[in-house]
Design a protein around this motif. Structure first.
Motif, PDB file in Angstrom:
ATOM      1  N   LEU A 228      57.216  20.526  54.501  1.00 62.93           N
ATOM      2  CA  LEU A 228      58.506  20.211  55.113  1.00 62.93           C
ATOM      3  C   LEU A 228      59.073  21.403  55.882  1.00 62.93           C
ATOM      4  O   LEU A 228      59.737  21.229  56.904  1.00 62.93           O
ATOM      5  CB  LEU A 228      59.496  19.760  54.038  1.00 62.93           C
ATOM      6  CG  LEU A 228      59.197  18.387  53.427  1.00 62.93           C
ATOM      7  CD1 LEU A 228      60.055  18.148  52.190  1.00 62.93           C
ATOM      8  CD2 LEU A 228      59.425  17.289  54.458  1.00 62.93           C
ATOM      9  N   ALA A 229      58.804  22.615  55.393  1.00 65.41           N
ATOM     10  CA  ALA A 229      59.273  23.812  56.103  1.00 65.41           C
ATOM     11  C   ALA A 229      58.670  23.892  57.496  1.00 65.41           C
ATOM     12  O   ALA A 229      59.310  24.373  58.445  1.00 65.41           O
ATOM     13  CB  ALA A 229      58.923  25.067  55.306  1.00 65.41           C
ATOM     14  N   GLY A 230      57.438  23.408  57.645  1.00 63.20           N
ATOM     15  CA  GLY A 230      56.826  23.376  58.967  1.00 63.20           C
ATOM     16  C   GLY A 230      57.285  22.204  59.804  1.00 63.20           C
ATOM     17  O   GLY A 230      57.409  22.315  61.036  1.00 63.20           O
ATOM     18  N   ALA A 231      57.571  21.071  59.155  1.00 60.01           N
ATOM     19  CA  ALA A 231      57.833  19.832  59.894  1.00 60.01           C
ATOM     20  C   ALA A 231      59.260  19.694  60.409  1.00 60.01           C
ATOM     21  O   ALA A 231      59.474  19.266  61.559  1.00 60.01           O
ATOM     22  CB  ALA A 231      57.507  18.631  59.007  1.00 60.01           C
ATOM     23  N   LEU A 232      60.243  20.007  59.593  1.00 60.46           N
ATOM     24  CA  LEU A 232      61.622  19.661  59.924  1.00 60.46           C
ATOM     25  C   LEU A 232      62.147  20.309  61.213  1.00 60.46           C
ATOM     26  O   LEU A 232      62.793  19.626  62.029  1.00 60.46           O
ATOM     27  CB  LEU A 232      62.542  19.978  58.744  1.00 60.46           C
ATOM     28  CG  LEU A 232      62.266  19.153  57.480  1.00 60.46           C
ATOM     29  CD1 LEU A 232      63.235  19.539  56.366  1.00 60.46           C
ATOM     30  CD2 LEU A 232      62.363  17.659  57.769  1.00 60.46           C
ATOM     31  N   PRO A 233      61.879  21.606  61.453  1.00 60.70           N
ATOM     32  CA  PRO A 233      62.354  22.173  62.728  1.00 60.70           C
ATOM     33  C   PRO A 233      61.723  21.494  63.946  1.00 60.70           C
ATOM     34  O   PRO A 233      62.383  21.309  64.975  1.00 60.70           O
ATOM     35  CB  PRO A 233      61.922  23.648  62.631  1.00 60.70           C
ATOM     36  CG  PRO A 233      61.752  23.917  61.172  1.00 60.70           C
ATOM     37  CD  PRO A 233      61.257  22.628  60.589  1.00 60.70           C
ATOM     38  N   VAL A 234      60.451  21.103  63.818  1.00 62.62           N
ATOM     39  CA  VAL A 234      59.762  20.453  64.940  1.00 62.62           C
ATOM     40  C   VAL A 234      60.379  19.086  65.231  1.00 62.62           C
ATOM     41  O   VAL A 234      60.577  18.711  66.388  1.00 62.62           O
ATOM     42  CB  VAL A 234      58.256  20.311  64.626  1.00 62.62           C
ATOM     43  CG1 VAL A 234      57.545  19.572  65.750  1.00 62.62           C
ATOM     44  CG2 VAL A 234      57.634  21.684  64.422  1.00 62.62           C
ATOM     45  N   ILE A 235      60.685  18.332  64.178  1.00 61.85           N
ATOM     46  CA  ILE A 235      61.310  17.017  64.362  1.00 61.85           C
ATOM     47  C   ILE A 235      62.648  17.157  65.083  1.00 61.85           C
ATOM     48  O   ILE A 235      62.943  16.411  66.032  1.00 61.85           O
ATOM     49  CB  ILE A 235      61.502  16.314  63.004  1.00 61.85           C
ATOM     50  CG1 ILE A 235      60.143  15.980  62.381  1.00 61.85           C
ATOM     51  CG2 ILE A 235      62.329  15.037  63.164  1.00 61.85           C
ATOM     52  CD1 ILE A 235      60.238  15.472  60.956  1.00 61.85           C
ATOM     53  N   ALA A 236      63.445  18.135  64.660  1.00 58.90           N
ATOM     54  CA  ALA A 236      64.758  18.342  65.272  1.00 58.90           C
ATOM     55  C   ALA A 236      64.632  18.681  66.759  1.00 58.90           C
ATOM     56  O   ALA A 236      65.368  18.154  67.606  1.00 58.90           O
ATOM     57  CB  ALA A 236      65.510  19.447  64.534  1.00 58.90           C
ATOM     58  N   VAL A 237      63.679  19.541  67.093  1.00 59.70           N
ATOM     59  CA  VAL A 237      63.503  19.958  68.492  1.00 59.70           C
ATOM     60  C   VAL A 237      62.985  18.806  69.350  1.00 59.70           C
ATOM     61  O   VAL A 237      63.493  18.545  70.447  1.00 59.70           O
ATOM     62  CB  VAL A 237      62.548  21.167  68.575  1.00 59.70           C
ATOM     63  CG1 VAL A 237      62.154  21.434  70.033  1.00 59.70           C
ATOM     64  CG2 VAL A 237      63.195  22.402  67.971  1.00 59.70           C
ATOM     65  N   LEU A 238      61.961  18.091  68.853  1.00 58.95           N
ATOM     66  CA  LEU A 238      61.352  17.026  69.663  1.00 58.95           C
ATOM     67  C   LEU A 238      62.275  15.826  69.844  1.00 58.95           C
ATOM     68  O   LEU A 238      62.161  15.107  70.841  1.00 58.95           O
ATOM     69  CB  LEU A 238      60.037  16.583  69.031  1.00 58.95           C
ATOM     70  CG  LEU A 238      58.870  17.568  69.144  1.00 58.95           C
ATOM     71  CD1 LEU A 238      57.618  16.997  68.498  1.00 58.95           C
ATOM     72  CD2 LEU A 238      58.595  17.929  70.602  1.00 58.95           C
TER      73      LEU A 238
END
Length: 271
Positions: A228-238
């Motif tokens: 989740l530490a890797g995924a959540l920032p990417v979801i927010a940006v995309l």
């Protein structure tokens, strides 16, 4: 958990963020193979832990992706209200079945299902080119309510969230990939919440190897945190800056990702 495993989980977490937004996968098809690898010390039980951990990751990923999806897109789910409780009921049953099934069954069921799905979307019309496109201005149809229990049950048993079934179904109902993948996230949430609840409260994995894994029920919480530490920032940006992908390229990439994940699971099963 060594440094290489942590880096691998963070990297796959980043990839799950991309797949959640671009393909509607809350993480299941990507996280299951990597958690099987990370928890290989559990032997055949690793796939049960992987599917359970995947459910928890999908709750968070799909929840965030749904929260930031425009309401005009989510409006396409109007008329699908009865589908949600049936997805949840199927998911609870599927998660219970996964906990009771022989350890190796879920692994090869995962491989078998993804292989059949790849064949289906390639051979049957309506996915690579949606019916709406072929018909010109056809109005997309809601998903049949009768699909709720089987989608929920199979998705929770395999730890995949349901997007591999709902995205092709919505394509054949006339939706473009952009909409079909976005709508997969709220439907994944309906599957992942009861599945994660069952997995978190159920019995863990017996034996000394489980001491090497941070289990709550069947969920590897430490692996979930790194993913989740890797995924959540990417979801927010995309979601704020979405990728512009041509519809057919988007559909072909979806099939290609399924093929890669299937190949990885076959390799893990033979190792």
């Amino acid at each position: 958990m060594d440094v290489a495993t942590v880096v691998g989980l963070l990297g796959i977490g980043l990839l799950t963020g991309v797949t959640t937004v671009v393909f509607g996968f809350g993480g299941g098809f990507v996280t299951v193979p990597v958690v099987v690898w990370a928890d290989s010390a559990l032997g055949a039980d690793a796939v049960r832990v992987a599917t359970a951990t995947s459910a928890l990751v999908m709750v968070v990923n799909a929840g965030l992706a749904t929260a930031v999806t425009p309401r005009r897109t989510l409006a396409a789910l109007r008329g699908s209200g009865p589908l949600v409780p049936l997805l949840a009921a199927g998911a609870a049953a599927g998660a219970l079945a996964a906990g009771a099934a022989p350890a190796g069954l879920a692994h090869w069921a995962f491989v078998g299902y993804t292989t059949l799905t790849i064949a289906d979307v390639l051979l049957r019309p309506g996915f690579l080119r949606p019916r709406g496109e072929a018909a010109g201005a056809a109005v997309p149809r809601p998903l049949p309510v009768a699909l709720g229990v089987p989608i929920g049950g199979v998705a929770a048993f395999l730890g995949v969230g349901g997007s591999v079934m709902t995205v092709p179904a919505m394509r054949r109902a006339g939706h473009p990939m952009r909409v079909a993948t976005a709508l997969a996230n709220p439907l994944t949430l309906a599957v992942a919440v009861p599945a994660a609840a069952v997995c978190l409260t159920g019995a863990g994995v017996p034996g000394p190897a489980s001491a090497q894994v941070s289990l709550v029920g069947l969920v590897d919480v430490r692996a979930a945190v790194f993913l989740l530490a890797g995924a959540l920032p990417v979801i927010a940006v995309l979601r704020r800056h979405p990728l512009r992908v041509p519809d057919r390229v988007h559909a072909v990439a979806y099939v290609a990702l399924l093929a890669v994940v299937t190949g990885v699971m076959i390799a893990l099963g033979d190792s």
